[in-house]
Design a protein around this motif. Structure first.
Motif, short mmCIF file in Angstrom:
data_model
loop_
_atom_site.label_atom_id
_atom_site.label_comp_id
_atom_site.label_asym_id
_atom_site.label_seq_id
_atom_site.Cartn_x
_atom_site.Cartn_y
_atom_site.Cartn_z
N ARG A 155 0.98 -1.41 0.04
CA ARG A 155 0.36 0.16 0.48
C ARG A 155 0.55 1.37 0.49
O ARG A 155 1.02 1.90 -0.88
N CYS A 156 1.86 1.67 0.73
CA CYS A 156 3.00 2.38 0.72
C CYS A 156 3.37 2.56 -0.65
O CYS A 156 3.81 3.82 -1.30
N ASP A 211 2.44 1.57 -3.38
CA ASP A 211 1.51 2.02 -4.14
C ASP A 211 1.42 3.48 -3.56
O ASP A 211 0.89 4.50 -5.40
N ASN A 212 1.08 4.06 -2.87
CA ASN A 212 0.63 5.18 -2.61
C ASN A 212 1.92 6.48 -3.23
O ASN A 212 1.50 7.52 -3.47
N TYR A 268 1.71 6.92 -6.88
CA TYR A 268 -0.02 7.78 -6.27
C TYR A 268 0.43 9.43 -6.35
O TYR A 268 0.07 10.44 -6.87
N LEU A 269 1.08 9.57 -5.75
CA LEU A 269 1.34 11.22 -5.43
C LEU A 269 2.61 11.44 -6.42
O LEU A 269 2.84 12.60 -7.27
N VAL A 283 5.76 8.34 2.71
CA VAL A 283 4.19 7.67 2.58
C VAL A 283 4.18 6.65 3.71
O VAL A 283 4.49 5.16 3.20
N THR A 342 -3.24 8.12 4.32
CA THR A 342 -3.72 7.61 3.06
C THR A 342 -4.28 8.92 1.99
O THR A 342 -3.30 10.05 1.85
N ARG A 343 -5.13 8.55 0.75
CA ARG A 343 -5.24 8.93 -0.35
C ARG A 343 -6.02 10.55 -0.12
O ARG A 343 -5.25 11.62 -0.97
N GLU A 344 -6.46 10.33 0.69
CA GLU A 344 -6.69 11.15 0.79
C GLU A 344 -6.27 13.12 1.06
O GLU A 344 -6.14 13.68 1.41
N LEU A 349 -2.92 13.17 0.93
CA LEU A 349 -2.38 13.18 -0.04
C LEU A 349 -3.00 13.93 -1.03
O LEU A 349 -2.17 14.84 -1.54
N ASP A 350 -4.11 13.77 -1.92
CA ASP A 350 -4.95 14.58 -2.15
C ASP A 350 -5.11 16.13 -1.78
O ASP A 350 -4.92 17.58 -2.57
#
Length: 506
Positions: A396-397, A399-400, A403-404, A451, A456-458, A460-461
């Motif tokens: 997960r880390c 992937d995130n 993503y960032l 990360v 969470t992706r939230e 990061l968003d």
């Protein structure tokens, strides 16, 4: 999957057991890492009316409000929300209980402090600390005891207030992870990664007294601290643009000093860029330069990545001729207090061991007395997650982080992400308040986001949204431009007005 109610019931029984303060002698406990229900304690008392549901609902904030600070009226003493801005330094002084103080009570000060920290956890992006874990409800009762793991973890204390059973269980788990047999290793739970580095490098110095310490310039600062403390000759090795050791420079300096043994610090995840030094390449260079295994010592500083790489690439292994490995327990795994794990070969430890009659033990540690709570926290986290849970956290880390990185790149912001890394390096935000708000770590014109499992992706968003909006303000007049970081992270990763023409595609 184990039933949630069963877990809650077990936590509840353990909570009651601790609070009962039974007058029984401490017994050695056979601990292992199979299932959460494999650890049991016999109890002979009447439980309180507290239910598993209420125990499961306990959080750090509710624990503090309900149990630690019972005299605070939460409605009347509610703190004014300070938004998401950086917390201010508290103007505190030690109070004398005999004096009539007009200011807030001790409990109110602590609740206010707790509320501030609770707000700020969603803006903690720049440092490698996993601040999301759930062992406070089960383990909080242990705070009423002084637990001191002094001396050798494998030798019992003359007093019963220690947690060496848990410590050895944790060490066994890491020994298996890093592929060394139980009867071949020695280690202990440290007070953090720095202590692990001090211990590993000291072992190398004791084994090879005239050895030279080699460490890349991107190594953790504690490595160079060790060289100063131990008055060791040292060589700083250059790094490539991604932060990895420059192996040609290492080779040249090894040949230049081939009359002296080599003590090499290998960084498995550099502090700022997350680069990984290649152990196999370093071993090959040592062989080519004529260093036999009795003329070198390798210490692996794997503070952040030591719990990640085994699930991606088996680069850390005592099947290779390495001398020691250290990690930080509060980083990827997570723990309320700084801690770490240090593992070395059992045959090496006699060089540091000293018999201490006062504690009826042998000591080969740096700190002597050690926090007896940390092994229990580490044991609990490892038991709760298991290797499958840790593997999911790693994926997960990673992937995130990608993503960032992709979002930053798409927004035209300079960014770099090393392979197998969760550290996203980007151009330094222009505004100091923005840096403080998001608690970013900065070096020169670079900043980074780490990360961690709780990010969470939230989050990061939210970070991305605010960064993009702020950059429009910072660079709106056409006279100020984003920094060029081509020399720091590579021209291909730099999005400045000069480099993006050649490297950034629309």
């Amino acid at each position: 999957m184990q039933d949630i109610s069963t877990k809650c019931t077990q936590q509840y029984k353990y909570f009651c057991f601790i609070l009962s303060k039974q007058k029984t002698y401490y017994k050695n406990i056979n601990l292992n890492f199979t299932r959460m229900d494999s650890f049991s304690l016999e109890m002979d008392f009447e439980p309180s009316p507290m239910t598993p549901r209420s125990l499961a609902a306990m959080t750090p904030r509710s624990l503090a409000r309900r149990r630690l600070f019972p005299n605070v009226d939460n409605k009347k003493q509610k703190v004014e929300q300070s938004g998401a801005g950086p917390r201010k330094n508290l103007q505190l002084e030690v109070m004398e209980p005999a004096l009539n103080n007009d200011g807030p009570s001790l409990d109110t000060i602590l609740v206010n402090y707790l509320d501030t920290l609770t707000q700020r956890v969603n803006y903690h992006l720049g440092y490698p600390v996993n601040i999301y874990y759930d062992h406070y409800a089960s383990l909080a009762p242990l705070l009423q005891f002084h637990l001191n793991n002094c001396g050798d973890p494998f030798l019992q204390n003359t007093v019963d207030f220690h947690s060496k059973d848990f410590e050895v269980a944790v060490l066994d788990w890491f020994a298996k992870l890093w592929e060394i047999e139980k009867d071949q290793y020695w280690g202990y739970v440290t007070n953090g990664g720095t202590e692990g580095n001090l211990h590993g490098i000291l072992l190398g110095r004791e084994l090879l007294p005239d050895g030279i310490l080699y460490a890349s310039k991107d190594s953790h600062y504690s490595v160079f601290k060790a060289a100063r403390m131990y008055r060791m000759d040292s060589e700083t090795i250059n790094t490539s643009v991604n932060g990895e050791m420059d192996y040609s420079d290492l080779r040249a300096k090894l040949i230049q000093n081939k009359d002296k043994p080599a003590i090499i610090n290998v960084t498995i995840g550099t502090t700022f860029k997350g680069a990984i030094d290649d152990v196999d390449t370093i071993l090959e260079i040592l062989k080519e330069c004529g260093y036999s295994q009795d003329r070198f010592y390798i210490h692996c500083d794997a503070a952040l990545c030591g719990l990640m790489t085994p699930f991606i690439n088996n680069m850390i292994s005592f099947k290779k001729p390495i001398g020691s490995v250290t990690i930080s327990g509060h980083k990827f795994l997570g723990c309320p207090m700084p801690c770490g794990v240090q593992i070395t070969r059992k045959s090496y430890i006699n060089n540091l061991s000293t018999n201490v009659e006062y504690i009826a033990s042998v000591d080969a540690t740096i700190s002597g007395s050690r926090n007896g709570l940390t092994p229990i926290f580490l044991w609990y986290s490892l038991s709760a997650k298991g290797q499958i849970g840790l593997q999911k956290d790693v994926k997960r880390c990673l992937d995130n982080a990608k993503y960032l990185k992709d979002r930053l790149q798409k927004a035209g912001i300079s960014v770099m992400l090393n392979e197998l890394s969760i550290i996203v390096v980007l151009e330094r935000p222009r505004d100091h308040e923005f840096v403080r708000r998001w608690q970013l770590s900065c070096v020169k014109d670079m900043a980074h986001v780490i990360v961690m499992p709780g990010i969470t992706r939230e989050m990061l968003d939210n970070f991305m949204s605010e960064l993009v909006q702020q950059r429009k303000v910072w660079y709106q007049n056409g006279k100020t431009y984003p920094p060029c970081v081509g020399e720091d992270i590579g021209a291909q990763n730099c999005a400045c007005s000069y480099h993006k023409i050649d490297y950034i595609t629309p």
